[in-house]
Scaffold this motif. Structure first.
Motif, mmCIF file in Angstrom:
data_model
loop_
_atom_site.group_PDB
_atom_site.id
_atom_site.type_symbol
_atom_site.label_atom_id
_atom_site.label_comp_id
_atom_site.label_asym_id
_atom_site.label_seq_id
_atom_site.Cartn_x
_atom_site.Cartn_y
_atom_site.Cartn_z
ATOM 1 N N GLU A 27 13.339 9.118 -2.837
ATOM 2 C CA GLU A 27 14.428 10.081 -2.697
ATOM 3 C C GLU A 27 15.049 10.450 -4.042
ATOM 4 O O GLU A 27 15.609 11.529 -4.200
ATOM 5 N N GLU A 28 14.939 9.590 -5.009
ATOM 6 C CA GLU A 28 15.525 9.875 -6.321
ATOM 7 C C GLU A 28 14.769 10.979 -7.059
ATOM 8 O O GLU A 28 15.264 11.516 -8.041
ATOM 9 N N THR A 29 13.570 11.339 -6.599
ATOM 10 C CA THR A 29 12.813 12.394 -7.271
ATOM 11 C C THR A 29 13.123 13.773 -6.719
ATOM 12 O O THR A 29 12.562 14.749 -7.157
ATOM 13 N N GLY A 30 14.034 13.871 -5.781
ATOM 14 C CA GLY A 30 14.435 15.182 -5.323
ATOM 15 C C GLY A 30 14.195 15.442 -3.846
ATOM 16 O O GLY A 30 14.074 16.571 -3.436
ATOM 17 N N TYR A 31 14.167 14.426 -3.020
ATOM 18 C CA TYR A 31 13.956 14.562 -1.591
ATOM 19 C C TYR A 31 15.063 15.416 -0.990
ATOM 20 O O TYR A 31 16.231 15.231 -1.320
ATOM 21 N N PRO A 32 14.771 16.421 -0.095
ATOM 22 C CA PRO A 32 13.451 16.719 0.443
ATOM 23 C C PRO A 32 12.708 17.822 -0.313
ATOM 24 O O PRO A 32 11.761 18.391 0.227
ATOM 25 N N VAL A 33 13.151 18.197 -1.489
ATOM 26 C CA VAL A 33 12.438 19.182 -2.307
ATOM 27 C C VAL A 33 11.896 18.468 -3.529
ATOM 28 O O VAL A 33 12.641 17.828 -4.263
ATOM 29 N N ASN A 34 10.606 18.551 -3.739
ATOM 30 C CA ASN A 34 10.010 17.763 -4.808
ATOM 31 C C ASN A 34 9.250 18.629 -5.799
ATOM 32 O O ASN A 34 8.486 19.504 -5.418
ATOM 33 N N HIS A 35 9.472 18.355 -7.092
ATOM 34 C CA HIS A 35 8.853 19.117 -8.164
ATOM 35 C C HIS A 35 7.946 18.243 -9.026
ATOM 36 O O HIS A 35 7.578 18.643 -10.121
ATOM 37 N N GLU A 36 7.605 17.057 -8.543
ATOM 38 C CA GLU A 36 6.912 16.088 -9.376
ATOM 39 C C GLU A 36 5.394 16.316 -9.409
ATOM 40 O O GLU A 36 4.808 16.854 -8.482
ATOM 41 N N LYS A 37 4.763 15.869 -10.487
ATOM 42 C CA LYS A 37 3.315 15.736 -10.523
ATOM 43 C C LYS A 37 3.004 14.280 -10.201
ATOM 44 O O LYS A 37 3.483 13.368 -10.864
ATOM 45 N N TYR A 38 2.214 14.040 -9.164
ATOM 46 C CA TYR A 38 1.988 12.685 -8.695
ATOM 47 C C TYR A 38 0.739 12.077 -9.316
ATOM 48 O O TYR A 38 -0.280 12.738 -9.460
ATOM 49 N N ASP A 39 0.849 10.806 -9.642
ATOM 50 C CA ASP A 39 -0.350 10.038 -9.937
ATOM 51 C C ASP A 39 -1.020 9.679 -8.611
ATOM 52 O O ASP A 39 -0.423 9.775 -7.536
ATOM 53 N N GLY A 40 -2.274 9.262 -8.677
ATOM 54 C CA GLY A 40 -3.015 8.966 -7.464
ATOM 55 C C GLY A 40 -2.417 7.815 -6.677
ATOM 56 O O GLY A 40 -2.062 6.767 -7.238
ATOM 57 N N LEU A 41 -2.286 7.994 -5.372
ATOM 58 C CA LEU A 41 -1.868 6.943 -4.451
ATOM 59 C C LEU A 41 -2.987 6.758 -3.437
ATOM 60 O O LEU A 41 -3.574 7.728 -2.957
ATOM 61 N N TYR A 42 -3.286 5.501 -3.088
ATOM 62 C CA TYR A 42 -4.409 5.192 -2.207
ATOM 63 C C TYR A 42 -3.953 4.185 -1.156
ATOM 64 O O TYR A 42 -3.038 3.399 -1.394
ATOM 65 N N HIS A 43 -4.611 4.201 0.003
ATOM 66 C CA HIS A 43 -4.311 3.207 1.025
ATOM 67 C C HIS A 43 -5.606 2.725 1.668
ATOM 68 O O HIS A 43 -6.621 3.419 1.673
ATOM 69 N N GLY A 44 -5.562 1.511 2.212
ATOM 70 C CA GLY A 44 -6.700 0.949 2.925
ATOM 71 C C GLY A 44 -6.220 -0.088 3.922
ATOM 72 O O GLY A 44 -5.142 -0.671 3.759
ATOM 73 N N ILE A 45 -7.016 -0.314 4.971
ATOM 74 C CA ILE A 45 -6.609 -1.241 6.019
ATOM 75 C C ILE A 45 -7.824 -1.973 6.575
ATOM 76 O O ILE A 45 -8.914 -1.399 6.693
ATOM 77 N N VAL A 46 -7.647 -3.241 6.891
ATOM 78 C CA VAL A 46 -8.611 -4.018 7.678
ATOM 79 C C VAL A 46 -7.856 -4.487 8.910
ATOM 80 O O VAL A 46 -6.900 -5.256 8.807
ATOM 81 N N GLU A 47 -8.265 -4.002 10.062
ATOM 82 C CA GLU A 47 -7.520 -4.264 11.301
ATOM 83 C C GLU A 47 -7.551 -5.732 11.706
ATOM 84 O O GLU A 47 -6.572 -6.263 12.226
ATOM 85 N N SER A 48 -8.686 -6.392 11.480
ATOM 86 C CA SER A 48 -8.778 -7.777 11.933
ATOM 87 C C SER A 48 -9.863 -8.505 11.162
ATOM 88 O O SER A 48 -10.973 -7.992 11.008
ATOM 89 N N VAL A 49 -9.532 -9.672 10.655
ATOM 90 C CA VAL A 49 -10.517 -10.532 10.015
ATOM 91 C C VAL A 49 -10.163 -11.976 10.352
ATOM 92 O O VAL A 49 -8.994 -12.371 10.322
ATOM 93 N N GLU A 50 -11.177 -12.753 10.715
ATOM 94 C CA GLU A 50 -10.954 -14.151 11.086
ATOM 95 C C GLU A 50 -11.426 -15.064 9.957
ATOM 96 O O GLU A 50 -12.562 -14.971 9.504
ATOM 97 N N ILE A 51 -10.527 -15.925 9.529
ATOM 98 C CA ILE A 51 -10.837 -16.939 8.526
ATOM 99 C C ILE A 51 -10.981 -18.279 9.241
ATOM 100 O O ILE A 51 -10.090 -18.698 9.980
ATOM 101 N N THR A 52 -12.108 -18.932 9.018
ATOM 102 C CA THR A 52 -12.339 -20.240 9.627
ATOM 103 C C THR A 52 -12.618 -21.262 8.532
ATOM 104 O O THR A 52 -12.841 -20.914 7.376
ATOM 105 N N VAL A 53 -12.628 -22.525 8.918
ATOM 106 C CA VAL A 53 -12.955 -23.582 7.969
ATOM 107 C C VAL A 53 -14.364 -23.394 7.429
ATOM 108 O O VAL A 53 -14.648 -23.648 6.249
ATOM 109 N N ASN A 54 -15.258 -22.878 8.237
ATOM 110 C CA ASN A 54 -16.654 -22.730 7.831
ATOM 111 C C ASN A 54 -16.890 -21.544 6.906
ATOM 112 O O ASN A 54 -17.773 -21.585 6.051
ATOM 113 N N ASN A 55 -16.116 -20.445 7.060
ATOM 114 C CA ASN A 55 -16.400 -19.249 6.248
ATOM 115 C C ASN A 55 -15.380 -19.002 5.146
ATOM 116 O O ASN A 55 -15.460 -18.010 4.429
#
Length: 361
Positions: A154-182
């Motif tokens: 919000e400090e950059t001018g929300y809801p009007v924005n004039h900024e040049k953005y650097d790259g933003l990325y997202h990723g998700i793993v819905e489920s992973v099981e960790i066991t003693v064996n693996n």
């Protein structure tokens, strides 16, 4: 499940062991015997080289594109945050360093987790210590999985924005099981998607002049808040993106080695993620000095109508992060909405509208 006693918050510091250590010897994480912890691998293959099927289409562009990662790990059953770490990409480990392969690019983060089932969320390129960063984590991110969101700062001018953005990325793993064996052999890949775009708009008109401040290019979209699972947003997240850089050309001006025969307005904008579900909200507009819209195009709708690279519309929007648009316009200068397009070019795709019909809006 055993709960961890600490959550790691420091940037670029060695990992600490929590309630369970995956190394039976109890030795350090990195030693001459190699690493015995679970590894998170960051991957970025959803980019425009892959989309256009040009050289490097199979290349993982993570190391070259993403400067840092911010990893959150949540207990799948309770949704509670059990692990967090920020790390610069240069401080990650390569496959050869971890003795799990011969790869030299740095994309692995070793972590110690107790056996259990987890959800993982990663944000790339987010540096909350940088006051100029246009994005921030929402307050509820650390309270639970369902609240892990990014909002425009919000400090950059929300809801009007004039900024040049650097790259933003997202990723998700819905489920992973960790066991003693693996636990010591587990490699968890997180595929990243880019959340930022650059739009360049060239506006020319048959008789309008483009003196300083006469016209402005504005992009509106409901994408001020981004969740890692989807982009279904509320109206209060609708933003106006204004140019961070503007150039004005008069007739017979020289630009990129060519002579411009008519005046032109060139605007450069940055936006957050484009999403197919926002097709009705996304508008690219030209406004006059009074703020009236003299020309408007349904931007995402046009992108999807004009591209023929893939049948997966969201894959296209996520890969193609740079848009070059040219609008050749005509019409009464003083009437709101009276400008009509003679020709539209977006990333070399050309649309010549029938001047006697509606433009598909």
């Amino acid at each position: 499940m055993k709960k961890f006693s600490r959550i790691l918050l420091t940037l670029s510091l060695p990992l600490v062991s929590f309630a369970f250590s995956s190394c039976e010897s109890g030795g350090p994480l990195f030693d001459e015997e190699g690493d015995c912890s679970t590894k998170v691998q960051f991957v970025f293959k959803k980019h425009r080289q892959a989309l256009h099927q040009i050289a490097g289409k199979e290349t993982d562009a993570f190391y070259a594109s993403v400067p840092s990662v911010h990893l959150f790990i949540y207990d799948k059953e309770s949704g509670e945050l059990v692990f967090e770490q920020q790390e610069k990409t240069d401080n990650l480990k390569s496959a050869s360093q971890l003795k799990i392969g011969s790869g030299t690019e740095k994309c692995y983060l070793p972590i110690d987790l107790a056996p259990g089932t987890y959800k993982l969320v990663a944000w790339g390129g987010l540096d909350e210590t940088d006051n100029n960063n246009a994005f921030r984590l929402t307050d509820g991110t650390r309270s639970g999985y369902s609240h892990c969101r990014i909002k425009m700062n919000e400090e950059t001018g929300y809801p009007v924005n004039h900024e040049k953005y650097d790259g933003l990325y997202h990723g998700i793993v819905e489920s992973v099981e960790i066991t003693v064996n693996n636990i010591s052999s587990q490699i968890i890949p997180i595929e990243l998607t880019k959340n930022t775009n650059d739009i360049t708009v060239w506006v020319q008109h048959t008789n309008a002049t483009f003196a300083n401040g006469d016209y402005e290019v504005v992009y509106t979209d409901a994408n001020g808040s981004m969740h890692f699972e989807n982009n279904n947003l509320n109206d209060d997240n609708k933003l106006e993106y204004h140019p961070h850089t503007v150039s004005l050309l008069t007739s017979d001006s020289e630009y990129n080695g060519n002579t411009v025969e008519a005046g032109a307005l060139i605007a450069h904008l940055s936006t957050s993620r484009l999403h197919e579900s926002n097709v009705e909200d996304a508008k690219l507009e030209v406004r006059n000095r009074e703020g009236n819209t003299v020309y408007s195009v349904p931007f995402i709708k046009y992108l999807l109508q004009m591209q023929n690279l893939t049948e997966d519309n969201q894959y296209y929007l996520d890969c193609e992060d740079t848009y070059n648009c040219t609008f050749y316009l005509t019409g009464a200068e003083e009437e709101e909405g009276a400008w009509v397009p003679l020709r539209i070019i977006i990333n070399n795709w050309v649309k010549v509208p029938d001047q006697n019909t509606e433009l598909g809006i």
